[in-house]
Motif scaffolding. Structure first.
Motif, PDB file in Angstrom:
ATOM      1  N   LEU A  41      31.836-100.936  79.114  1.00  0.00           N
ATOM      2  CA  LEU A  41      32.411 -99.973  79.692  1.00  0.00           C
ATOM      3  C   LEU A  41      31.523 -99.055  78.443  1.00  0.00           C
ATOM      4  O   LEU A  41      31.419 -98.410  77.929  1.00  0.00           O
ATOM      5  N   ALA A  42      32.076 -97.386  80.239  1.00  0.00           N
ATOM      6  CA  ALA A  42      31.389 -96.492  79.596  1.00  0.00           C
ATOM      7  C   ALA A  42      31.951 -95.293  78.520  1.00  0.00           C
ATOM      8  O   ALA A  42      32.383 -94.222  77.936  1.00  0.00           O
ATOM      9  N   PHE A  43      33.088 -95.951  78.312  1.00  0.00           N
ATOM     10  CA  PHE A  43      34.427 -95.316  77.912  1.00  0.00           C
ATOM     11  C   PHE A  43      35.449 -95.943  77.317  1.00  0.00           C
ATOM     12  O   PHE A  43      35.230 -97.288  77.856  1.00  0.00           O
ATOM     13  N   PHE A  44      36.325 -96.299  76.398  1.00  0.00           N
ATOM     14  CA  PHE A  44      37.277 -97.167  76.015  1.00  0.00           C
ATOM     15  C   PHE A  44      38.677 -96.479  76.731  1.00  0.00           C
ATOM     16  O   PHE A  44      38.772 -95.458  77.530  1.00  0.00           O
ATOM     17  N   THR A  45      39.257 -97.586  76.703  1.00  0.00           N
ATOM     18  CA  THR A  45      40.376 -97.315  77.511  1.00  0.00           C
ATOM     19  C   THR A  45      41.490 -97.470  76.647  1.00  0.00           C
ATOM     20  O   THR A  45      43.391 -97.365  77.484  1.00  0.00           O
ATOM     21  N   GLY A  46      41.831 -97.650  75.641  1.00  0.00           N
ATOM     22  CA  GLY A  46      42.730 -97.730  75.237  1.00  0.00           C
ATOM     23  C   GLY A  46      43.779 -95.903  74.450  1.00  0.00           C
ATOM     24  O   GLY A  46      42.323 -94.901  74.828  1.00  0.00           O
ATOM     25  N   GLU A  47      44.605 -95.931  73.601  1.00  0.00           N
ATOM     26  CA  GLU A  47      45.423 -94.683  73.730  1.00  0.00           C
ATOM     27  C   GLU A  47      43.733 -93.461  73.286  1.00  0.00           C
ATOM     28  O   GLU A  47      43.689 -93.855  71.927  1.00  0.00           O
ATOM     29  N   LYS A  48      44.752 -92.676  73.539  1.00  0.00           N
ATOM     30  CA  LYS A  48      43.772 -91.679  72.964  1.00  0.00           C
ATOM     31  C   LYS A  48      43.887 -90.975  70.993  1.00  0.00           C
ATOM     32  O   LYS A  48      42.984 -89.866  70.440  1.00  0.00           O
ATOM     33  N   LYS A  49      45.541 -91.593  70.488  1.00  0.00           N
ATOM     34  CA  LYS A  49      45.672 -90.887  69.573  1.00  0.00           C
ATOM     35  C   LYS A  49      45.080 -92.177  68.527  1.00  0.00           C
ATOM     36  O   LYS A  49      44.563 -91.938  67.597  1.00  0.00           O
ATOM     37  N   LEU A  50      43.818 -93.869  69.324  1.00  0.00           N
ATOM     38  CA  LEU A  50      43.998 -94.302  67.863  1.00  0.00           C
ATOM     39  C   LEU A  50      42.575 -94.223  68.508  1.00  0.00           C
ATOM     40  O   LEU A  50      41.902 -94.224  67.311  1.00  0.00           O
ATOM     41  N   LEU A  51      41.853 -93.311  69.464  1.00  0.00           N
ATOM     42  CA  LEU A  51      40.499 -92.981  69.153  1.00  0.00           C
ATOM     43  C   LEU A  51      39.850 -91.271  68.499  1.00  0.00           C
ATOM     44  O   LEU A  51      38.577 -91.872  67.500  1.00  0.00           O
ATOM     45  N   GLU A  52      41.483 -91.327  67.794  1.00  0.00           N
ATOM     46  CA  GLU A  52      40.952 -89.853  67.407  1.00  0.00           C
ATOM     47  C   GLU A  52      40.800 -90.370  65.845  1.00  0.00           C
ATOM     48  O   GLU A  52      40.034 -89.495  65.122  1.00  0.00           O
ATOM     49  N   ILE A  53      42.610 -91.266  65.618  1.00  0.00           N
ATOM     50  CA  ILE A  53      41.863 -92.066  64.048  1.00  0.00           C
ATOM     51  C   ILE A  53      40.452 -93.070  63.940  1.00  0.00           C
ATOM     52  O   ILE A  53      39.957 -92.224  62.905  1.00  0.00           O
ATOM     53  N   LEU A  54      39.812 -93.494  64.510  1.00  0.00           N
ATOM     54  CA  LEU A  54      38.584 -93.881  64.631  1.00  0.00           C
ATOM     55  C   LEU A  54      37.319 -92.885  64.368  1.00  0.00           C
ATOM     56  O   LEU A  54      36.724 -92.869  63.744  1.00  0.00           O
ATOM     57  N   ASN A  55      37.557 -92.010  65.812  1.00  0.00           N
ATOM     58  CA  ASN A  55      36.701 -90.652  65.545  1.00  0.00           C
ATOM     59  C   ASN A  55      36.639 -89.909  64.137  1.00  0.00           C
ATOM     60  O   ASN A  55      35.188 -89.430  63.594  1.00  0.00           O
ATOM     61  N   ASN A  56      37.364 -89.992  63.352  1.00  0.00           N
ATOM     62  CA  ASN A  56      37.557 -89.527  61.642  1.00  0.00           C
ATOM     63  C   ASN A  56      36.947 -90.371  61.183  1.00  0.00           C
ATOM     64  O   ASN A  56      37.657 -89.371  59.342  1.00  0.00           O
ATOM     65  N   LYS A  57      37.150 -91.558  61.077  1.00  0.00           N
ATOM     66  CA  LYS A  57      36.655 -92.325  60.524  1.00  0.00           C
ATOM     67  C   LYS A  57      34.918 -92.548  59.360  1.00  0.00           C
ATOM     68  O   LYS A  57      34.685 -92.997  60.825  1.00  0.00           O
ATOM     69  N   PRO A  58      34.509 -92.002  58.510  1.00  0.00           N
ATOM     70  CA  PRO A  58      33.056 -92.081  58.286  1.00  0.00           C
ATOM     71  C   PRO A  58      32.528 -93.229  58.204  1.00  0.00           C
ATOM     72  O   PRO A  58      31.759 -93.246  58.645  1.00  0.00           O
ATOM     73  N   ASN A  59      33.228 -94.444  58.085  1.00  0.00           N
ATOM     74  CA  ASN A  59      33.015 -95.600  58.132  1.00  0.00           C
ATOM     75  C   ASN A  59      32.843 -96.530  59.392  1.00  0.00           C
ATOM     76  O   ASN A  59      32.433 -97.569  59.549  1.00  0.00           O
ATOM     77  N   VAL A  60      33.248 -96.223  61.081  1.00  0.00           N
ATOM     78  CA  VAL A  60      33.262 -96.126  61.770  1.00  0.00           C
ATOM     79  C   VAL A  60      32.440 -95.821  63.135  1.00  0.00           C
ATOM     80  O   VAL A  60      31.803 -94.772  63.308  1.00  0.00           O
ATOM     81  N   GLU A  61      31.497 -96.722  63.487  1.00  0.00           N
ATOM     82  CA  GLU A  61      30.464 -96.425  64.666  1.00  0.00           C
ATOM     83  C   GLU A  61      31.189 -96.982  65.762  1.00  0.00           C
ATOM     84  O   GLU A  61      31.143 -98.066  66.235  1.00  0.00           O
ATOM     85  N   LEU A  62      31.486 -95.584  66.799  1.00  0.00           N
ATOM     86  CA  LEU A  62      32.239 -96.562  68.137  1.00  0.00           C
ATOM     87  C   LEU A  62      30.882 -96.586  68.927  1.00  0.00           C
ATOM     88  O   LEU A  62      30.242 -95.273  69.291  1.00  0.00           O
ATOM     89  N   MET A  63      30.637 -98.498  70.304  1.00  0.00           N
ATOM     90  CA  MET A  63      29.369 -97.816  70.827  1.00  0.00           C
ATOM     91  C   MET A  63      29.504 -98.242  72.417  1.00  0.00           C
ATOM     92  O   MET A  63      30.645 -99.316  72.245  1.00  0.00           O
ATOM     93  N   THR A  64      29.841 -97.595  73.441  1.00  0.00           N
ATOM     94  CA  THR A  64      30.052 -97.951  74.553  1.00  0.00           C
ATOM     95  C   THR A  64      28.522 -98.456  75.251  1.00  0.00           C
ATOM     96  O   THR A  64      27.784 -98.339  75.262  1.00  0.00           O
ATOM     97  N   GLU A  65      29.051 -98.799  76.813  1.00  0.00           N
ATOM     98  CA  GLU A  65      27.968 -99.223  77.708  1.00  0.00           C
ATOM     99  C   GLU A  65      27.132-100.231  76.797  1.00  0.00           C
ATOM    100  O   GLU A  65      25.905-100.831  76.840  1.00  0.00           O
ATOM    101  N   VAL A  66      27.943-101.118  76.193  1.00  0.00           N
ATOM    102  CA  VAL A  66      27.009-102.446  75.061  1.00  0.00           C
ATOM    103  C   VAL A  66      27.691-103.754  74.663  1.00  0.00           C
ATOM    104  O   VAL A  66      29.292-103.887  75.794  1.00  0.00           O
TER     105      VAL A  66
END
Length: 300
Positions: free
Chosen positions: A172-197
């Motif tokens: 999807l074009a967005f993540f359906t999980g909790e915002k808190k989890l997204l915040e954690i992942l966005n602050n991880k330098p070794n994580v790359e979030l990819m949407t619409e794939v």
């Protein structure tokens, strides 16, 4: 007529059989496909008490051997339904009808798969459905997670503390999980979030080497050592809905007592509603259900 029929031969079902046999009950275990269930997908088990390390297949084999040595009978059949006749329960399979005083349904759940041609061949060789189970085997390696809900994001958080790099692939074009989890992942330098794939292809013969993605910019190949598929679980309980109530997600609506709306019919393991699905919790359910079934028989 058997004292107890156990439908399903994963950790919950085989533990139920073990406890029932130790209570001197006659037991038949009916399994459709694989003795051991989902645990056989794991190349190593390192989080079961008392077992520092063992493959899922070895664990399943030992548990099966244990119940067989105690006198359990087994049948390879697909159970299509159960009919309650009071003191007698009829268990219908494709080719036979079995009778028992009590029945324990422990049919587990199935991870939703990507449906790619070589996915099953790569299970245990790069493709996994449980980061808690298998994440440690990819320490300091590159992994990907497929999915965008809470389960997928939680898997990614766990892997981010172990792996060199973690990709998260969301269709999807967005993540359906909790915002808190997204915040954690966005602050991880070794994580790359990819949407619409979407994952189009798994590359590798004996082990996974990379994935081919469909993106809005076209195809893209990403090298990964492991891919964790977290796009949901599927209970397959509809055949038992007449004797055991289902919740809105198709799980048995039974609590930790493992009882159902039908006296003498019990449920155990991942097929019932619960927050944690691990080998230990499945085994615990098996023990509870078996002891409840024994009490039901003894008190009739």
């Amino acid at each position: 007529m058997y004292d107890i029929i156990v439908v399903g031969a994963g950790p919950a079902g085989l533990t139920a059989a073990l406890y029932a046999l130790r209570a001197s009950k006659s037991v038949l275990v009916i399994e459709q496909s694989t003795f051991g269930g989902q645990v056989t997908f794991s190349p190593k088990i390192e989080n079961y008490p008392g077992i520092p390390e063992m493959s899922g297949n070895e664990f399943a084999d030992k548990l099966l051997d244990q119940v067989l040595s105690m006198g359990a009978e087994v049948e390879m059949e697909k159970v299509t339904g159960i009919v309650d006749e009071g003191n007698r329960k009829l268990v219908f399979a494709d080719n036979k009808v079995f009778e028992a005083q009590a029945v324990i349904v422990a049919v587990g759940v199935h991870h939703r798969q990507l449906g790619l041609p070589n996915e099953n061949q790569l299970v245990g060789n790069g493709v996994s459905y449980c980061a808690v189970c298998d994440g440690a085997f990819f320490k300091d390696k590159v992994t990907g997670v497929v999915g965008g809900g809470n389960s997928a994001l939680q898997e990614a958080v766990l892997l981010s503390d172990l792996c060199e790099k973690v990709y998260v692939f969301q269709n999807l074009a967005f993540f359906t999980g909790e915002k808190k989890l997204l915040e954690i992942l966005n602050n991880k330098p070794n994580v790359e979030l990819m949407t619409e794939v979407t994952v189009k292809e798994l590359k590798g013969e004996n082990e996974l080497g990379s994935v081919v993605l469909n993106t809005v910019m076209g195809e893209k190949e990403v090298k990964v050592d492991g891919l964790f598929v977290a796009i949901g679980l599927e209970p397959k309980n509809s055949a038992f809905a007449e004797v055991a109530a289902l919740d809105e997600n198709g799980y048995f609506g039974s609590d930790e007592s493992c009882v159902t709306k039908t006296a003498g019919i019990f449920v155990a393991g991942d097929c019932r509603q619960k927050s944690i699905r691990q080998i230990t919790t499945a085994s615990a359910d098996g023990a509870v259900a078996a002891l409840a079934a024994c009490r039901y028989i003894d008190n009739k």
